[in-house]
Scaffold this motif. Structure first.
Motif, PDB file in Angstrom:
ATOM      1  N   UNK A  35     -30.520   0.853 -14.033  1.00  0.00           N
ATOM      2  CA  UNK A  35     -30.684   2.213 -13.520  1.00  0.00           C
ATOM      3  C   UNK A  35     -29.399   2.785 -12.934  1.00  0.00           C
ATOM      4  N   UNK A  36     -28.600   1.935 -12.305  1.00  0.00           N
ATOM      5  CA  UNK A  36     -27.354   2.385 -11.709  1.00  0.00           C
ATOM      6  C   UNK A  36     -26.388   2.877 -12.792  1.00  0.00           C
ATOM      7  N   UNK A  37     -26.253   2.095 -13.870  1.00  0.00           N
ATOM      8  CA  UNK A  37     -25.393   2.485 -14.978  1.00  0.00           C
ATOM      9  C   UNK A  37     -25.953   3.723 -15.671  1.00  0.00           C
ATOM     10  N   UNK A  38     -27.265   3.819 -15.759  1.00  0.00           N
ATOM     11  CA  UNK A  38     -27.912   4.986 -16.357  1.00  0.00           C
ATOM     12  C   UNK A  38     -27.500   6.250 -15.617  1.00  0.00           C
ATOM     13  N   UNK A  39     -27.588   6.226 -14.293  1.00  0.00           N
ATOM     14  CA  UNK A  39     -27.226   7.395 -13.495  1.00  0.00           C
ATOM     15  C   UNK A  39     -25.743   7.710 -13.608  1.00  0.00           C
ATOM     16  N   UNK A  40     -24.932   6.672 -13.688  1.00  0.00           N
ATOM     17  CA  UNK A  40     -23.484   6.873 -13.803  1.00  0.00           C
ATOM     18  C   UNK A  40     -23.143   7.629 -15.086  1.00  0.00           C
ATOM     19  N   UNK A  41     -23.731   7.204 -16.201  1.00  0.00           N
ATOM     20  CA  UNK A  41     -23.470   7.873 -17.483  1.00  0.00           C
ATOM     21  C   UNK A  41     -24.105   9.260 -17.492  1.00  0.00           C
ATOM     22  N   UNK A  42     -25.253   9.394 -16.852  1.00  0.00           N
ATOM     23  CA  UNK A  42     -25.966  10.671 -16.836  1.00  0.00           C
ATOM     24  C   UNK A  42     -25.129  11.757 -16.151  1.00  0.00           C
ATOM     25  N   UNK A  43     -24.346  11.373 -15.180  1.00  0.00           N
ATOM     26  CA  UNK A  43     -23.525  12.343 -14.440  1.00  0.00           C
ATOM     27  C   UNK A  43     -22.285  12.764 -15.209  1.00  0.00           C
ATOM     28  N   UNK A  44     -21.965  12.065 -16.279  1.00  0.00           N
ATOM     29  CA  UNK A  44     -20.798  12.416 -17.084  1.00  0.00           C
ATOM     30  C   UNK A  44     -21.107  13.699 -17.862  1.00  0.00           C
ATOM     31  N   UNK A  45     -20.321  14.765 -17.700  1.00  0.00           N
ATOM     32  CA  UNK A  45     -20.634  16.039 -18.361  1.00  0.00           C
ATOM     33  C   UNK A  45     -20.388  16.037 -19.868  1.00  0.00           C
ATOM     34  N   UNK A  46     -19.698  15.023 -20.374  1.00  0.00           N
ATOM     35  CA  UNK A  46     -19.393  14.986 -21.799  1.00  0.00           C
ATOM     36  C   UNK A  46     -20.584  14.446 -22.599  1.00  0.00           C
ATOM     37  N   UNK A  47     -20.710  14.939 -23.832  1.00  0.00           N
ATOM     38  CA  UNK A  47     -21.765  14.463 -24.726  1.00  0.00           C
ATOM     39  C   UNK A  47     -21.178  13.400 -25.639  1.00  0.00           C
ATOM     40  N   UNK A  48     -21.815  12.229 -25.669  1.00  0.00           N
ATOM     41  CA  UNK A  48     -21.340  11.136 -26.506  1.00  0.00           C
ATOM     42  C   UNK A  48     -22.054  11.085 -27.840  1.00  0.00           C
ATOM     43  N   UNK A  49     -21.762  10.049 -28.602  1.00  0.00           N
ATOM     44  CA  UNK A  49     -22.336   9.932 -29.949  1.00  0.00           C
ATOM     45  C   UNK A  49     -23.850   9.779 -29.910  1.00  0.00           C
ATOM     46  N   UNK A  50     -24.379   9.014 -28.942  1.00  0.00           N
ATOM     47  CA  UNK A  50     -25.835   8.858 -28.850  1.00  0.00           C
ATOM     48  C   UNK A  50     -26.516  10.204 -28.619  1.00  0.00           C
ATOM     49  N   UNK A  51     -25.917  11.019 -27.764  1.00  0.00           N
ATOM     50  CA  UNK A  51     -26.490  12.323 -27.463  1.00  0.00           C
ATOM     51  C   UNK A  51     -26.483  13.244 -28.660  1.00  0.00           C
ATOM     52  N   UNK A  52     -25.353  13.272 -29.382  1.00  0.00           N
ATOM     53  CA  UNK A  52     -25.255  14.124 -30.568  1.00  0.00           C
ATOM     54  C   UNK A  52     -26.280  13.709 -31.619  1.00  0.00           C
TER      55      UNK A  52
END
Length: 246
Positions: free
Chosen positions: A96-113
Protein backbone atom coordinates in the motif's frame (compact mmCIF):
# COMPACT_ATOMS: atom_id res chain seq x y z
CA UNK A 1 -29.80 16.87 -0.11
CA UNK A 2 -30.63 20.27 -1.62
CA UNK A 3 -30.12 22.17 -4.84
CA UNK A 4 -26.80 23.56 -3.64
CA UNK A 5 -25.35 20.10 -3.11
CA UNK A 6 -26.85 19.01 -6.44
CA UNK A 7 -24.97 21.85 -8.12
CA UNK A 8 -21.78 20.76 -6.43
CA UNK A 9 -22.26 17.15 -7.57
CA UNK A 10 -22.90 18.36 -11.12
CA UNK A 11 -19.81 20.56 -11.01
CA UNK A 12 -17.63 17.82 -9.58
CA UNK A 13 -18.72 14.97 -11.85
CA UNK A 14 -19.37 16.73 -15.16
CA UNK A 15 -18.46 19.61 -17.46
CA UNK A 16 -22.09 20.76 -17.52
CA UNK A 17 -22.96 24.29 -16.36
CA UNK A 18 -23.43 24.43 -12.61
CA UNK A 19 -23.59 27.19 -9.98
CA UNK A 20 -20.07 28.06 -8.89
CA UNK A 21 -19.29 27.74 -5.18
CA UNK A 22 -17.69 30.81 -3.65
CA UNK A 23 -15.48 28.77 -1.33
CA UNK A 24 -14.64 25.08 -1.30
CA UNK A 25 -15.78 23.23 1.79
CA UNK A 26 -14.41 19.65 1.91
CA UNK A 27 -17.62 18.47 3.57
CA UNK A 28 -19.60 19.62 0.52
CA UNK A 29 -18.11 16.75 -1.48
CA UNK A 30 -19.59 14.25 0.96
CA UNK A 31 -22.92 16.08 1.23
CA UNK A 32 -23.29 16.06 -2.55
CA UNK A 33 -22.87 12.27 -2.74
CA UNK A 34 -26.60 11.77 -2.41
CA UNK A 35 -26.95 13.31 -5.87
CA UNK A 36 -24.27 11.23 -7.57
CA UNK A 37 -26.68 8.61 -8.95
CA UNK A 38 -28.94 11.38 -10.28
CA UNK A 39 -26.00 13.09 -11.98
CA UNK A 40 -25.00 9.68 -13.32
CA UNK A 41 -28.45 9.36 -14.91
CA UNK A 42 -27.99 12.80 -16.51
CA UNK A 43 -24.65 11.65 -17.92
CA UNK A 44 -26.36 8.50 -19.16
CA UNK A 45 -29.14 10.49 -20.83
CA UNK A 46 -26.56 12.47 -22.79
CA UNK A 47 -24.75 9.28 -23.80
CA UNK A 48 -28.04 7.63 -24.81
CA UNK A 49 -29.02 10.66 -26.91
CA UNK A 50 -25.69 10.54 -28.76
CA UNK A 51 -26.04 6.80 -29.32
CA UNK A 52 -29.58 7.21 -30.65
CA UNK A 53 -28.59 10.05 -33.00
CA UNK A 54 -25.62 8.22 -34.48
CA UNK A 55 -27.32 4.84 -34.70
CA UNK A 56 -29.52 6.09 -37.54
CA UNK A 57 -26.42 6.04 -39.76
CA UNK A 58 -24.66 2.98 -38.32
CA UNK A 59 -24.20 1.17 -34.98
CA UNK A 60 -20.50 2.03 -34.98
CA UNK A 61 -21.18 5.71 -35.46
CA UNK A 62 -23.73 5.58 -32.67
CA UNK A 63 -21.12 3.91 -30.46
CA UNK A 64 -18.47 6.49 -31.34
CA UNK A 65 -20.74 9.48 -30.70
CA UNK A 66 -21.86 7.97 -27.40
CA UNK A 67 -18.29 7.31 -26.28
CA UNK A 68 -17.07 10.79 -27.25
CA UNK A 69 -19.95 12.37 -25.33
CA UNK A 70 -19.27 10.05 -22.37
CA UNK A 71 -15.66 11.21 -22.17
CA UNK A 72 -16.52 14.84 -22.83
CA UNK A 73 -19.33 15.25 -20.31
CA UNK A 74 -17.28 13.65 -17.51
CA UNK A 75 -14.09 15.48 -18.45
CA UNK A 76 -12.25 12.17 -18.32
CA UNK A 77 -12.38 12.40 -14.51
CA UNK A 78 -12.68 8.69 -13.81
CA UNK A 79 -10.51 7.65 -16.77
CA UNK A 80 -7.69 9.68 -15.25
CA UNK A 81 -8.18 7.77 -12.00
CA UNK A 82 -8.07 4.49 -13.88
CA UNK A 83 -4.74 5.37 -15.47
CA UNK A 84 -3.21 6.42 -12.15
CA UNK A 85 -4.45 3.27 -10.40
CA UNK A 86 -3.21 1.00 -13.19
CA UNK A 87 0.27 2.51 -12.90
CA UNK A 88 0.23 2.22 -9.11
CA UNK A 89 -1.02 -1.37 -9.10
CA UNK A 90 1.57 -2.34 -11.69
CA UNK A 91 4.42 -1.00 -9.58
CA UNK A 92 3.11 -1.54 -6.03
CA UNK A 93 3.88 -5.26 -5.66
CA UNK A 94 1.05 -5.48 -3.10
CA UNK A 95 2.54 -2.72 -0.93
CA UNK A 96 0.00 0.00 0.00
CA UNK A 97 2.85 2.39 0.74
CA UNK A 98 4.39 1.89 -2.71
CA UNK A 99 0.92 2.14 -4.25
CA UNK A 100 0.39 5.58 -2.73
CA UNK A 101 3.88 6.68 -3.74
CA UNK A 102 3.27 5.85 -7.41
CA UNK A 103 -0.27 7.23 -7.24
CA UNK A 104 1.08 10.67 -6.31
CA UNK A 105 3.32 10.75 -9.38
CA UNK A 106 1.60 13.10 -11.90
CA UNK A 107 3.09 11.30 -14.90
CA UNK A 108 1.21 8.56 -16.75
CA UNK A 109 3.19 5.36 -17.22
CA UNK A 110 2.83 2.46 -19.62
CA UNK A 111 0.38 0.57 -17.38
CA UNK A 112 -1.88 3.60 -17.25
CA UNK A 113 -1.82 4.19 -21.00
CA UNK A 114 -2.57 0.53 -21.71
CA UNK A 115 -5.47 0.48 -19.22
CA UNK A 116 -7.03 3.64 -20.67
CA UNK A 117 -6.71 2.47 -24.28
CA UNK A 118 -8.15 -0.96 -23.49
CA UNK A 119 -11.04 0.56 -21.56
CA UNK A 120 -11.98 2.93 -24.39
CA UNK A 121 -11.75 0.12 -26.95
CA UNK A 122 -13.90 -2.12 -24.76
CA UNK A 123 -16.57 0.55 -24.32
CA UNK A 124 -16.60 1.35 -28.04
CA UNK A 125 -16.96 -2.30 -29.05
CA UNK A 126 -19.64 -2.99 -26.45
CA UNK A 127 -21.63 0.11 -27.40
CA UNK A 128 -21.50 -0.97 -31.04
CA UNK A 129 -23.03 -4.33 -30.09
CA UNK A 130 -26.10 -2.72 -28.56
CA UNK A 131 -29.31 -2.75 -30.55
CA UNK A 132 -31.59 0.19 -31.08
CA UNK A 133 -34.73 0.51 -28.98
CA UNK A 134 -35.90 2.21 -25.84
CA UNK A 135 -34.66 -0.63 -23.62
CA UNK A 136 -31.11 0.03 -24.82
CA UNK A 137 -31.48 3.77 -24.26
CA UNK A 138 -32.83 3.11 -20.77
CA UNK A 139 -29.86 0.84 -20.03
CA UNK A 140 -27.44 3.56 -21.14
CA UNK A 141 -29.10 6.01 -18.76
CA UNK A 142 -28.88 3.57 -15.85
CA UNK A 143 -25.29 2.34 -16.35
CA UNK A 144 -23.59 5.61 -15.22
CA UNK A 145 -26.17 5.99 -12.44
CA UNK A 146 -25.33 2.55 -11.01
CA UNK A 147 -21.58 3.22 -11.22
CA UNK A 148 -21.83 6.52 -9.35
CA UNK A 149 -24.13 4.99 -6.77
CA UNK A 150 -21.32 2.50 -6.28
CA UNK A 151 -18.96 5.26 -5.14
CA UNK A 152 -21.07 5.66 -2.03
CA UNK A 153 -21.05 1.93 -1.31
CA UNK A 154 -17.27 1.65 -1.72
CA UNK A 155 -16.70 4.69 0.48
CA UNK A 156 -18.94 3.29 3.21
CA UNK A 157 -17.49 -0.21 3.31
CA UNK A 158 -13.83 0.30 2.39
CA UNK A 159 -11.70 2.48 4.71
CA UNK A 160 -9.74 5.38 3.20
CA UNK A 161 -6.17 4.51 2.34
CA UNK A 162 -4.97 8.08 2.75
CA UNK A 163 -6.26 11.59 3.27
CA UNK A 164 -7.68 13.23 0.16
CA UNK A 165 -10.89 13.33 -1.84
CA UNK A 166 -11.58 9.65 -1.23
CA UNK A 167 -11.33 10.15 2.52
CA UNK A 168 -13.41 13.36 2.52
CA UNK A 169 -16.03 11.73 0.33
CA UNK A 170 -17.04 9.27 3.06
CA UNK A 171 -17.61 11.85 5.80
CA UNK A 172 -21.34 12.44 5.54
CA UNK A 173 -22.74 9.74 3.28
CA UNK A 174 -26.24 8.85 4.42
CA UNK A 175 -26.67 5.08 4.58
CA UNK A 176 -30.50 5.09 4.38
CA UNK A 177 -30.32 7.30 1.28
CA UNK A 178 -27.84 4.89 -0.29
CA UNK A 179 -30.16 1.96 0.40
CA UNK A 180 -33.21 3.77 -1.00
CA UNK A 181 -31.34 4.83 -4.13
CA UNK A 182 -30.08 1.29 -4.65
CA UNK A 183 -33.63 0.01 -4.35
CA UNK A 184 -34.89 2.54 -6.90
CA UNK A 185 -32.12 1.64 -9.35
CA UNK A 186 -32.86 -2.05 -8.87
CA UNK A 187 -36.59 -1.56 -9.53
CA UNK A 188 -35.87 0.51 -12.64
CA UNK A 189 -33.46 -2.17 -13.83
CA UNK A 190 -35.99 -4.96 -13.31
CA UNK A 191 -38.45 -2.99 -15.44
CA UNK A 192 -36.13 -1.56 -18.11
CA UNK A 193 -32.89 -3.54 -18.23
CA UNK A 194 -32.73 -6.63 -15.97
CA UNK A 195 -29.12 -7.34 -16.94
CA UNK A 196 -28.10 -4.28 -14.92
CA UNK A 197 -29.02 -6.11 -11.72
CA UNK A 198 -25.49 -7.46 -12.14
CA UNK A 199 -24.49 -4.20 -10.44
CA UNK A 200 -25.67 -5.70 -7.15
CA UNK A 201 -22.90 -8.27 -7.55
CA UNK A 202 -20.23 -6.19 -9.28
CA UNK A 203 -20.24 -3.28 -6.84
CA UNK A 204 -19.83 -5.40 -3.66
CA UNK A 205 -17.12 -7.50 -5.35
CA UNK A 206 -15.16 -4.35 -6.16
CA UNK A 207 -15.41 -3.35 -2.51
CA UNK A 208 -14.06 -6.76 -1.50
CA UNK A 209 -11.23 -6.41 -4.03
CA UNK A 210 -10.03 -3.12 -2.53
CA UNK A 211 -10.25 -4.43 1.02
CA UNK A 212 -8.22 -7.52 0.12
CA UNK A 213 -5.80 -5.92 -2.33
CA UNK A 214 -4.95 -2.67 -0.53
CA UNK A 215 -7.01 -2.72 2.69
CA UNK A 216 -8.32 0.68 1.69
CA UNK A 217 -9.41 3.01 -1.10
CA UNK A 218 -8.51 6.43 -2.52
CA UNK A 219 -10.25 8.93 -4.77
CA UNK A 220 -8.43 7.51 -7.79
CA UNK A 221 -9.59 4.02 -6.80
CA UNK A 222 -13.16 5.30 -6.77
CA UNK A 223 -12.72 6.73 -10.27
CA UNK A 224 -11.17 3.53 -11.59
CA UNK A 225 -13.99 1.52 -10.02
CA UNK A 226 -16.59 3.68 -11.78
CA UNK A 227 -14.98 2.96 -15.16
CA UNK A 228 -14.70 -0.77 -14.49
CA UNK A 229 -18.30 -0.94 -13.28
CA UNK A 230 -19.62 0.87 -16.34
CA UNK A 231 -17.71 -1.43 -18.68
CA UNK A 232 -18.84 -4.60 -16.91
CA UNK A 233 -22.44 -3.43 -16.92
CA UNK A 234 -22.27 -2.75 -20.67
CA UNK A 235 -20.88 -6.26 -21.06
CA UNK A 236 -23.77 -7.66 -19.01
CA UNK A 237 -26.30 -5.89 -21.26
CA UNK A 238 -24.62 -7.21 -24.42
CA UNK A 239 -24.35 -10.79 -23.10
CA UNK A 240 -27.97 -10.78 -21.96
CA UNK A 241 -29.09 -9.57 -25.41
CA UNK A 242 -27.11 -12.35 -27.11
CA UNK A 243 -28.59 -14.98 -24.81
CA UNK A 244 -32.14 -13.75 -25.39
CA UNK A 245 -31.59 -13.59 -29.15
CA UNK A 246 -30.29 -17.17 -29.17
Amino acid sequence: MNLQTFGYALQFLTRLPAPQTAEFNPADLSRSAGWFAVVGAIIGAIVAAGFWAGYFISPWLGALVALVLWVWVTGGLHIDGLGDVADALGAAHRSPERFLEVLRDPHVGSFGVIAIVLLLIAKLVLLAQLSEGWHTLAALVLVPAWARWGTQVWSLYVPPLASGSGERFSWQINRPVVVVQGGILALLSVWLAPALLAALLIIPLIAVYWRVRLRGITGDCLGASVEVTETLLLLAVVVAAVILAG
